[in-house]
Scaffold this motif. Structure first.
Motif, PDB file in Angstrom:
ATOM      1  N   LEU A 407       6.612  -1.784  -1.113  1.00  0.00           N
ATOM      2  CA  LEU A 407       7.059  -0.548  -0.493  1.00  0.00           C
ATOM      3  C   LEU A 407       6.965   0.613  -1.467  1.00  0.00           C
ATOM      4  O   LEU A 407       6.734   1.744  -1.085  1.00  0.00           O
ATOM      5  CB  LEU A 407       8.494  -0.703   0.008  1.00  0.00           C
ATOM      6  N   PHE A 408       7.165   0.297  -2.750  1.00  0.00           N
ATOM      7  CA  PHE A 408       7.011   1.336  -3.779  1.00  0.00           C
ATOM      8  C   PHE A 408       6.662   0.645  -5.087  1.00  0.00           C
ATOM      9  O   PHE A 408       6.864  -0.564  -5.251  1.00  0.00           O
ATOM     10  CB  PHE A 408       8.294   2.156  -3.943  1.00  0.00           C
ATOM     11  N   VAL A 409       6.136   1.419  -6.027  1.00  0.00           N
ATOM     12  CA  VAL A 409       5.779   0.897  -7.344  1.00  0.00           C
ATOM     13  C   VAL A 409       6.437   1.806  -8.381  1.00  0.00           C
ATOM     14  O   VAL A 409       6.380   3.030  -8.266  1.00  0.00           O
ATOM     15  CB  VAL A 409       4.252   0.894  -7.544  1.00  0.00           C
ATOM     16  N   THR A 410       7.089   1.182  -9.365  1.00  0.00           N
ATOM     17  CA  THR A 410       7.655   1.978 -10.460  1.00  0.00           C
ATOM     18  C   THR A 410       6.636   1.999 -11.592  1.00  0.00           C
ATOM     19  O   THR A 410       6.172   0.955 -12.036  1.00  0.00           O
ATOM     20  CB  THR A 410       8.962   1.337 -10.963  1.00  0.00           C
ATOM     21  N   LEU A 411       6.271   3.179 -12.017  1.00  0.00           N
ATOM     22  CA  LEU A 411       5.289   3.298 -13.086  1.00  0.00           C
ATOM     23  C   LEU A 411       5.997   3.315 -14.441  1.00  0.00           C
ATOM     24  O   LEU A 411       7.216   3.390 -14.528  1.00  0.00           O
ATOM     25  CB  LEU A 411       4.456   4.560 -12.885  1.00  0.00           C
ATOM     26  N   SER A 412       5.197   3.255 -15.520  1.00  0.00           N
ATOM     27  CA  SER A 412       5.784   3.060 -16.847  1.00  0.00           C
ATOM     28  C   SER A 412       6.651   4.241 -17.270  1.00  0.00           C
ATOM     29  O   SER A 412       7.534   4.078 -18.102  1.00  0.00           O
ATOM     30  CB  SER A 412       4.680   2.793 -17.878  1.00  0.00           C
ATOM     31  N   ASP A 413       6.438   5.426 -16.715  1.00  0.00           N
ATOM     32  CA  ASP A 413       7.306   6.541 -17.092  1.00  0.00           C
ATOM     33  C   ASP A 413       8.444   6.739 -16.078  1.00  0.00           C
ATOM     34  O   ASP A 413       9.106   7.765 -16.070  1.00  0.00           O
ATOM     35  CB  ASP A 413       6.499   7.835 -17.241  1.00  0.00           C
ATOM     36  N   GLY A 414       8.646   5.765 -15.208  1.00  0.00           N
ATOM     37  CA  GLY A 414       9.746   5.836 -14.258  1.00  0.00           C
ATOM     38  C   GLY A 414       9.383   6.511 -12.948  1.00  0.00           C
ATOM     39  O   GLY A 414      10.184   6.550 -12.023  1.00  0.00           O
ATOM     40  N   THR A 415       8.168   7.046 -12.851  1.00  0.00           N
ATOM     41  CA  THR A 415       7.725   7.673 -11.605  1.00  0.00           C
ATOM     42  C   THR A 415       7.658   6.628 -10.488  1.00  0.00           C
ATOM     43  O   THR A 415       7.278   5.486 -10.739  1.00  0.00           O
ATOM     44  CB  THR A 415       6.326   8.288 -11.816  1.00  0.00           C
ATOM     45  N   ILE A 416       8.049   7.042  -9.276  1.00  0.00           N
ATOM     46  CA  ILE A 416       7.952   6.145  -8.125  1.00  0.00           C
ATOM     47  C   ILE A 416       6.688   6.504  -7.347  1.00  0.00           C
ATOM     48  O   ILE A 416       6.421   7.681  -7.082  1.00  0.00           O
ATOM     49  CB  ILE A 416       9.167   6.293  -7.196  1.00  0.00           C
ATOM     50  N   ARG A 417       5.926   5.469  -7.041  1.00  0.00           N
ATOM     51  CA  ARG A 417       4.681   5.722  -6.315  1.00  0.00           C
ATOM     52  C   ARG A 417       4.709   4.962  -4.992  1.00  0.00           C
ATOM     53  O   ARG A 417       5.100   3.804  -4.937  1.00  0.00           O
ATOM     54  CB  ARG A 417       3.487   5.252  -7.137  1.00  0.00           C
ATOM     55  N   ASN A 418       4.315   5.637  -3.897  1.00  0.00           N
ATOM     56  CA  ASN A 418       4.159   4.985  -2.590  1.00  0.00           C
ATOM     57  C   ASN A 418       2.694   5.059  -2.185  1.00  0.00           C
ATOM     58  O   ASN A 418       2.013   6.058  -2.461  1.00  0.00           O
ATOM     59  CB  ASN A 418       4.994   5.695  -1.513  1.00  0.00           C
ATOM     60  N   GLY A 419       2.222   4.011  -1.558  1.00  0.00           N
ATOM     61  CA  GLY A 419       0.830   3.995  -1.092  1.00  0.00           C
ATOM     62  C   GLY A 419       0.767   4.103   0.422  1.00  0.00           C
ATOM     63  O   GLY A 419       1.601   3.530   1.127  1.00  0.00           O
ATOM     64  N   TYR A 420      -0.200   4.849   0.916  1.00  0.00           N
ATOM     65  CA  TYR A 420      -0.379   5.014   2.354  1.00  0.00           C
ATOM     66  C   TYR A 420      -1.856   4.853   2.710  1.00  0.00           C
ATOM     67  O   TYR A 420      -2.730   5.191   1.905  1.00  0.00           O
ATOM     68  CB  TYR A 420       0.059   6.404   2.825  1.00  0.00           C
ATOM     69  N   THR A 421      -2.100   4.342   3.884  1.00  0.00           N
ATOM     70  CA  THR A 421      -3.458   4.359   4.420  1.00  0.00           C
ATOM     71  C   THR A 421      -3.504   5.473   5.453  1.00  0.00           C
ATOM     72  O   THR A 421      -2.763   5.445   6.433  1.00  0.00           O
ATOM     73  CB  THR A 421      -3.806   3.022   5.065  1.00  0.00           C
ATOM     74  N   VAL A 422      -4.344   6.458   5.195  1.00  0.00           N
ATOM     75  CA  VAL A 422      -4.421   7.621   6.084  1.00  0.00           C
ATOM     76  C   VAL A 422      -5.779   7.613   6.757  1.00  0.00           C
ATOM     77  O   VAL A 422      -6.808   7.480   6.091  1.00  0.00           O
ATOM     78  CB  VAL A 422      -4.227   8.933   5.285  1.00  0.00           C
ATOM     79  N   ARG A 423      -5.771   7.703   8.078  1.00  0.00           N
ATOM     80  CA  ARG A 423      -7.046   7.781   8.799  1.00  0.00           C
ATOM     81  C   ARG A 423      -7.191   9.164   9.401  1.00  0.00           C
ATOM     82  O   ARG A 423      -6.333   9.621  10.158  1.00  0.00           O
ATOM     83  CB  ARG A 423      -7.121   6.716   9.895  1.00  0.00           C
ATOM     84  N   LEU A 424      -8.246   9.839   9.000  1.00  0.00           N
ATOM     85  CA  LEU A 424      -8.486  11.189   9.504  1.00  0.00           C
ATOM     86  C   LEU A 424      -9.493  11.131  10.644  1.00  0.00           C
ATOM     87  O   LEU A 424     -10.451  10.351  10.602  1.00  0.00           O
ATOM     88  CB  LEU A 424      -9.021  12.085   8.389  1.00  0.00           C
ATOM     89  N   ILE A 425      -9.249  11.936  11.660  1.00  0.00           N
ATOM     90  CA  ILE A 425     -10.093  11.941  12.852  1.00  0.00           C
ATOM     91  C   ILE A 425     -10.754  13.301  12.997  1.00  0.00           C
ATOM     92  O   ILE A 425     -10.065  14.324  13.006  1.00  0.00           O
ATOM     93  CB  ILE A 425      -9.247  11.620  14.102  1.00  0.00           C
ATOM     94  N   ASN A 426     -12.060  13.279  13.092  1.00  0.00           N
ATOM     95  CA  ASN A 426     -12.818  14.518  13.269  1.00  0.00           C
ATOM     96  C   ASN A 426     -13.612  14.422  14.552  1.00  0.00           C
ATOM     97  O   ASN A 426     -14.618  13.723  14.629  1.00  0.00           O
ATOM     98  CB  ASN A 426     -13.750  14.729  12.074  1.00  0.00           C
ATOM     99  N   LYS A 427     -13.158  15.128  15.596  1.00  0.00           N
ATOM    100  CA  LYS A 427     -13.847  15.060  16.879  1.00  0.00           C
ATOM    101  C   LYS A 427     -14.844  16.200  17.037  1.00  0.00           C
ATOM    102  O   LYS A 427     -15.291  16.480  18.143  1.00  0.00           O
ATOM    103  CB  LYS A 427     -12.828  15.107  18.017  1.00  0.00           C
ATOM    104  N   ARG A 428     -15.147  16.880  15.942  1.00  0.00           N
ATOM    105  CA  ARG A 428     -16.146  17.947  16.035  1.00  0.00           C
ATOM    106  C   ARG A 428     -17.495  17.402  15.580  1.00  0.00           C
ATOM    107  O   ARG A 428     -17.558  16.523  14.730  1.00  0.00           O
ATOM    108  CB  ARG A 428     -15.742  19.137  15.168  1.00  0.00           C
ATOM    109  N   PRO A 429     -18.548  17.958  16.153  1.00  0.00           N
ATOM    110  CA  PRO A 429     -19.880  17.439  15.794  1.00  0.00           C
ATOM    111  C   PRO A 429     -20.398  17.971  14.460  1.00  0.00           C
ATOM    112  O   PRO A 429     -21.594  18.105  14.284  1.00  0.00           O
ATOM    113  CB  PRO A 429     -20.750  17.893  16.975  1.00  0.00           C
ATOM    114  N   VAL A 430     -19.515  18.307  13.535  1.00  0.00           N
ATOM    115  CA  VAL A 430     -19.945  18.736  12.199  1.00  0.00           C
ATOM    116  C   VAL A 430     -19.097  18.012  11.168  1.00  0.00           C
ATOM    117  O   VAL A 430     -17.947  17.675  11.427  1.00  0.00           O
ATOM    118  CB  VAL A 430     -19.765  20.254  11.994  1.00  0.00           C
ATOM    119  N   GLU A 431     -19.667  17.790   9.989  1.00  0.00           N
ATOM    120  CA  GLU A 431     -18.872  17.199   8.921  1.00  0.00           C
ATOM    121  C   GLU A 431     -17.851  18.231   8.457  1.00  0.00           C
ATOM    122  O   GLU A 431     -18.159  19.419   8.351  1.00  0.00           O
ATOM    123  CB  GLU A 431     -19.752  16.782   7.739  1.00  0.00           C
ATOM    124  N   ARG A 432     -16.621  17.771   8.229  1.00  0.00           N
ATOM    125  CA  ARG A 432     -15.589  18.718   7.815  1.00  0.00           C
ATOM    126  C   ARG A 432     -14.910  18.213   6.551  1.00  0.00           C
ATOM    127  O   ARG A 432     -14.851  17.011   6.290  1.00  0.00           O
ATOM    128  CB  ARG A 432     -14.557  18.895   8.926  1.00  0.00           C
TER     129      ARG A 432
END
Lengths: 506, 293
Positions: A407-432
């Motif tokens: 759910l979270f990772v503690t880094l060596s300097d005490g920082t808390i890191r969370n990971g997410y999988t983000v899916r972006l959707i582009n319904k336009r006919p151009v690269e954005r």
């Protein structure tokens, strides 16, 4: 008096001339049952009696030709309409791109998750059919149904090659000869050609039409295309050439629910019994009338019966097999015109009006009734909702999924890191290039594996997944779960989307 | 009002019923069309052909195979082979030949490497490091940024390829002596130095142990590998003792055990067991977990 008499054997035979005044009650006789009898052996299975309809001319025939030309024209030509969507995108106006999971209808592009629009269209189609039925009976069946349109076309071909009803009946009865073989071969060849063209047009909706035509011509098209063409060729040839009215009588569920969709105020193609009965020949009518006896307008010439592509007698009332195509109206009007009698013995009328006239009451047309108002409102409501949803739908989207483990990772300097999988959707006919930011977390830092958060490339008409890491300085102020918002924006157009999730800490 | 009737209602001569009658209601004989019957016969015949052609009947220890020799399993395997061939042709060769930095710079190659790495990790690494690479006591957490042997993609790749204390000629080798078992340090000294290093990472030490003595012992015995400031040394796999991450546990008892007995965790060498493209993909994937440097 009851409208339906139970089929009692004890009921005495009724005279043929009794009028049929059914309101919402359905007739149970069908062409098949009538043609099947008499059968002395009581066999369970009936051979088909071939129907050879007579050619007619008139208003309904003309309307049907026009509708046939327009609908088939649309069907065969739409795949060739072009629509510029920019480089790398299909430039076909109507394209069901199954490979890439994209449906294109002119400016509208539907993704697999837009299947709700398809559902909406089906609901809209159903309510429209209900409305059509409540107002004017089986308008769909008579003029617009593909089975009717193609059967009409096939009948026209048959008439052109083998002649009209009399010639065809004679040909059916004639022994095999070179002439008969020639006519039959020509007919089936033309039918197969039309059927093949029908299947060919169908596959063009699923791929770039000009390219596919080229591939088909050089035998380099995908197997699926050939299979689809063969299947549709076979079904078109079979259904429009051989099954004809049997599709409507036996295979189609629509006639079976007519009883609940039509009422006595619905316009239907009806035989106006009050005018027609008692029927007798033109000569006898004159004699009877001179003697002061009743005589109706119907001369019992059977023109309506021979013209009917479903093989029914409209004078027996509203029937399940009747597709309400109006050809009997044209046939009857032609005969009446020749006899110098008023037309309209058969025509669009309501059961209520027929009864009113029989009882000497004034007639009226009630198009606006609770039933039609409700159907109309439903059509308008569903259509409006769909248009509104289509007009306001976002062409940029995002879904966020928090890492389940850890759910979270503690880094060596005490920082808390969370990971997410983000899916972006582009319904336009151009690269954005979209910019991602996280809100609700002070001093947060965002990293994207294989990219930079302020410039995430998403190809045209596609989704792209990214692994997003959010860092927050550790400390007491981080609770075990903190709501955070992911915001995506397109710097070019200003469009964006927001998704919420949580930031987990010890 | 005129009399009403139904067309086809039983009357003399024209109606046909099945002869069944209940409570005065008789049943019409509405025959099915003959083509319908023939369609039924055709499907029955078709089903017999199907039994012969395709696997159909269960036997005691098997099934009838069918004359066509069709097998769903075979077609799936053929499909998998086809996909594998396409994948190999497109990307695997490239993954093997291109340096990691270039893989990470090319979005398409990166996606391929991450996908390949993720699958290979589940098959080969998850047994020790856990399905989500969070490790456990004695098995490093690969999600955090604490790296015994260096956290750059290249260093990770080298660790995967040759392993640690794996017996491979190029393997990572670091030696944490068994200060207690080998009689180098006395029990009190061990407790003192354990207490001292725990204090470096802000954790409670061994009750009653002397910090000054611990610092003295550290300078004399540990600083050579772990460095004067106890920041560790990736060259010898000496961990940073000042951060809150402890591979073998951060309780006083665990640290005392570590100092007294030494630690010699083994990471197998994957060279020869996995192809270079997969090893490289694994390095990219592990680095991409978020802790890479």
């Amino acid at each position: 008096m009851s409208q339906i008499e139970p089929a009692r054997k004890s009921v005495p035979p009724k005279p043929r001339s009794t009028t049929v005044l059914s309101g919402r009650t359905k007739k149970f006789g069908t062409a098949a049952t009538r043609t099947a009898i008499p059968d002395p052996n009581g066999a369970l299975y009936a051979a088909r009696r071939k129907i050879q309809p007579q050619a007619v001319r008139g208003t309904f025939r003309t309307v049907k030709w026009a509708i046939l030309a327009v609908t088939l024209g649309i069907y065969y030509l739409v795949p060739f309409l072009r629509w510029d969507r920019g480089p790398g995108e299909p430039s076909q106006a109507v394209l069901l791109d199954l490979d890439r999971g994209r449906f294109h209808f002119f400016a509208i592009e539907l993704w697999p998750q837009d299947v709700t629009y398809v559902m909406g269209l089906l609901i809209l189609a159903a309510f429209t059919l209900f409305l059509m039925n409540a107002v004017a009976g089986r308008v769909w069946c008579g003029y617009l149904c593909p089975q009717t349109v193609w059967t009409d076309l096939f009948l026209a071909v048959e008439r052109l090659i083998e002649g009209d009803r009399r010639e065809r009946l004679r040909l059916d009865a004639a022994p095999w000869s070179m002439e008969k073989v020639r006519l039959r071969t020509t007919k089936h060849a033309v039918w197969l050609l039309i059927a093949w063209w029908t299947g060919g047009a169908w596959v063009l909706y699923f791929a770039d039409a000009p390219t596919l035509v080229g591939q088909l011509a050089t035998l380099r098209a995908p197997t699926a295309a050939y299979v689809a063409i063969l299947t549709l060729t076979a079904t078109t040839y079979l259904l429009a050439g051989h099954m004809r009215e049997q599709v409507c009588t036996y295979m189609c569920p629509w006639p079976r629910i007519q009883g609940s969709l039509t009422d006595e105020h619905s316009l239907n193609i009806l035989y106006r019994v009050d005018r027609g009965e008692p029927r007798t020949s033109a000569k006898k009518t004159a004699v009877l009338r001179a003697a002061g006896q009743p005589a109706g307008g119907c001369v019992d010439c059977f023109a309506c019966v021979t013209a009917c592509p479903a093989g029914i007698d409209i004078r027996e009332g509203l029937q399940m097999d009747c597709i309400q195509c109006g050809l009997c109206v044209d046939a009857c009007d032609t005969v009446m015109g020749k006899l110098g009698r008023p037309a309209g013995l058969i025509g669009y009328d309501t059961e209520a009006n027929v009864r009113c006239r029989a009882e000497g009451r004034p007639t009226s047309l009630r198009i606006v009734r609770p039933r039609t108002v409700v159907y109309g409102l439903l059509v308008a409501g569903v259509g409006g909702l769909m248009l509104q949803s289509l007009a306001t739908r976002s062409l940029t989207g995002m879904s966020v999924l928090h890492d389940r483990n850890p759910l979270f990772v503690t880094l060596s300097d005490g920082t808390i890191r969370n990971g997410y999988t983000v899916r972006l959707i582009n319904k336009r006919p151009v690269e954005r290039h979209l910019s991602l930011s996280v809100e609700g977390l002070p001093d947060a830092r965002v990293e994207v594996v294989g990219g930079t958060p302020d410039r995430l490339p998403v190809p045209s008409d596609a989704t792209q997944e990214f692994r997003v890491l959010v860092f927050a300085p550790g400390g007491a102020r981080l609770g075990p779960s903190l709501p955070v918002a992911f915001r995506i924006t397109d710097p070019a157009s200003g469009e964006g989307a927001v998704a919420t999730d949580h930031f987990k800490a010890p | 009002m005129p009399q009403t009737t139904l067309p086809g209602e039983p009357d003399s001569g024209t109606s046909h019923t099945t002869g069944h009658e209940w409570d005065g209601i008789s049943e019409y004989n509405n025959p099915l069309p003959r083509w319908w019957l023939y369609t039924l016969y055709a499907t029955v015949i078709w089903s017999f052909g199907y039994w012969v052609a395709y696997p159909a009947w269960p036997l005691v220890s098997g099934y009838t195979a069918g004359v066509l020799g069709y097998s769903q399993r075979d077609s799936v395997l053929a499909e998998v082979d086809g996909v594998r061939a396409v994948r190999d042709a497109r990307g695997q060769a490239q993954l093997a030949s291109v340096p990691i930095a270039e893989i990470r710079a090319d979005p398409a190659l990166l996606r391929l490497a991450l996908a390949t790495g993720k699958a290979a990790f589940g098959d080969n690494c998850a047994g020790c490091h856990g399905g989500s690479a969070t490790g456990r006591t004695g098995y490093p957490n690969l999600q955090d940024d604490d790296w015994l042997w260096g956290g750059t993609p290249e260093e990770i790749e080298r660790t995967i390829r040759y392993g640690a204390r794996s017996g491979h000629g190029e393997a990572r080798i670091g030696d944490m002596p068994a200060f207690g078992r080998d009689g180098v340090l006395a029990r009190a000294e061990i407790e003192a130095v354990a207490s001292y290093v725990l204090s470096l990472s802000g954790k409670p030490g061994v009750p009653g142990a002397s910090q000054e003595k611990g610092a003295e012992v550290f300078a004399g015995n540990c600083a050579a590998c772990h460095g004067e400031g106890a920041k560790g040394n990736p060259e010898m796999g000496a961990p940073n003792l000042t951060d809150p991450i402890w591979l073998y546990g951060s309780s006083p008892q665990q640290v005392v055990t570590t100092v007294g007995n030494g630690r010699k965790g083994v990471m197998p060498a994957w060279e020869g067991r996995l192809d270079p493209a997969t090893i490289k993909s694994l390095a990219v994937y592990v680095h991409g977990l978020g802790g890479g440097k």
